[in-house]
Design a protein around this motif. Structure first.
Motif, short mmCIF file in Angstrom:
data_model
loop_
_atom_site.label_atom_id
_atom_site.label_comp_id
_atom_site.label_asym_id
_atom_site.label_seq_id
_atom_site.Cartn_x
_atom_site.Cartn_y
_atom_site.Cartn_z
N ILE A 42 0.84 -1.20 0.00
CA ILE A 42 0.00 0.00 0.00
C ILE A 42 0.88 1.26 0.00
O ILE A 42 0.59 2.23 -0.71
CB ILE A 42 -0.97 0.00 1.20
N ALA A 43 1.94 1.25 0.77
CA ALA A 43 2.82 2.42 0.84
C ALA A 43 3.49 2.69 -0.50
O ALA A 43 3.66 3.85 -0.89
CB ALA A 43 3.87 2.22 1.92
N ILE A 44 3.86 1.64 -1.20
CA ILE A 44 4.54 1.82 -2.48
C ILE A 44 3.57 2.24 -3.57
O ILE A 44 3.89 3.10 -4.39
CB ILE A 44 5.29 0.52 -2.87
N THR A 45 2.39 1.66 -3.59
CA THR A 45 1.47 1.91 -4.70
C THR A 45 0.52 3.07 -4.48
O THR A 45 0.14 3.74 -5.45
CB THR A 45 0.64 0.65 -5.00
N ASP A 46 0.10 3.33 -3.24
CA ASP A 46 -0.96 4.32 -3.02
C ASP A 46 -0.71 5.11 -1.75
O ASP A 46 -1.24 4.77 -0.68
CB ASP A 46 -2.31 3.62 -2.95
N THR A 47 0.11 6.15 -1.83
CA THR A 47 0.31 7.04 -0.71
C THR A 47 0.11 8.47 -1.19
O THR A 47 0.99 9.06 -1.81
CB THR A 47 1.73 6.89 -0.10
N PRO A 48 -1.06 9.03 -0.92
CA PRO A 48 -1.31 10.41 -1.37
C PRO A 48 -0.49 11.42 -0.55
O PRO A 48 -0.06 11.14 0.57
CB PRO A 48 -2.81 10.60 -1.13
N GLN A 49 -0.28 12.56 -1.13
CA GLN A 49 0.50 13.61 -0.47
C GLN A 49 -0.16 14.07 0.83
O GLN A 49 0.52 14.45 1.77
CB GLN A 49 0.68 14.80 -1.42
#
Length: 85
Positions: A42-49
Motif C-alpha cells: 500500500i505504501a509503495i502503490t498508493d500514498t497520497p500527499q
C-alpha cells in the motif's frame, strides 16, 4: 522395564509437523508477515500527499510494514532456533 525407561529418557522428542504448524509463534509470525507485506505494498502503490503531510513527511505505512516484516522474521527465527521453548 527400567531399561526401557532409561533408553527413552535420553532421546530428544522431535516435534510433529502439526505442532510446528499450529505453534503460536508461527501464527503470530504469519499474521505480522501478511499485514506487514500489505502495508508495504500500500505504501509503495498508493500514498497520497495528504497522508504524507499528516505524518510530517514520513511514509508511516512503509515504516510500519517494514517493522512488522522484521518482527515476523524474528518470530520465525525464534521458532526455528528454539522450537521446544
Amino acid at each position: 522395564m527400567a531399561d526401557l525407561e532409561k533408553e527413552t529418557a535420553g532421546d530428544e522428542e522431535v516435534p510433529s509437523a502439526a505442532s510446528t504448524l499450529f505453534d503460536l509463534r508461527t501464527v503470530i509470525a504469519l499474521l505480522f508477515g501478511v499485514f506487514g507485506l500489505l502495508l508495504v505494498i500500500i505504501a509503495i502503490t498508493d500514498t497520497p500527499q495528504a497522508e504524507l503531510d499528516k505524518s510530517g513527511g514520513l511514509h508511516m505505512n512503509l515504516w510500519s510494514g517494514i517493522v512488522m516484516l522484521v518482527v515476523a522474521a524474528a518470530f520465525f527465527l525464534w521458532m526455528r532456533l528454539r522450537p521446544n521453548t
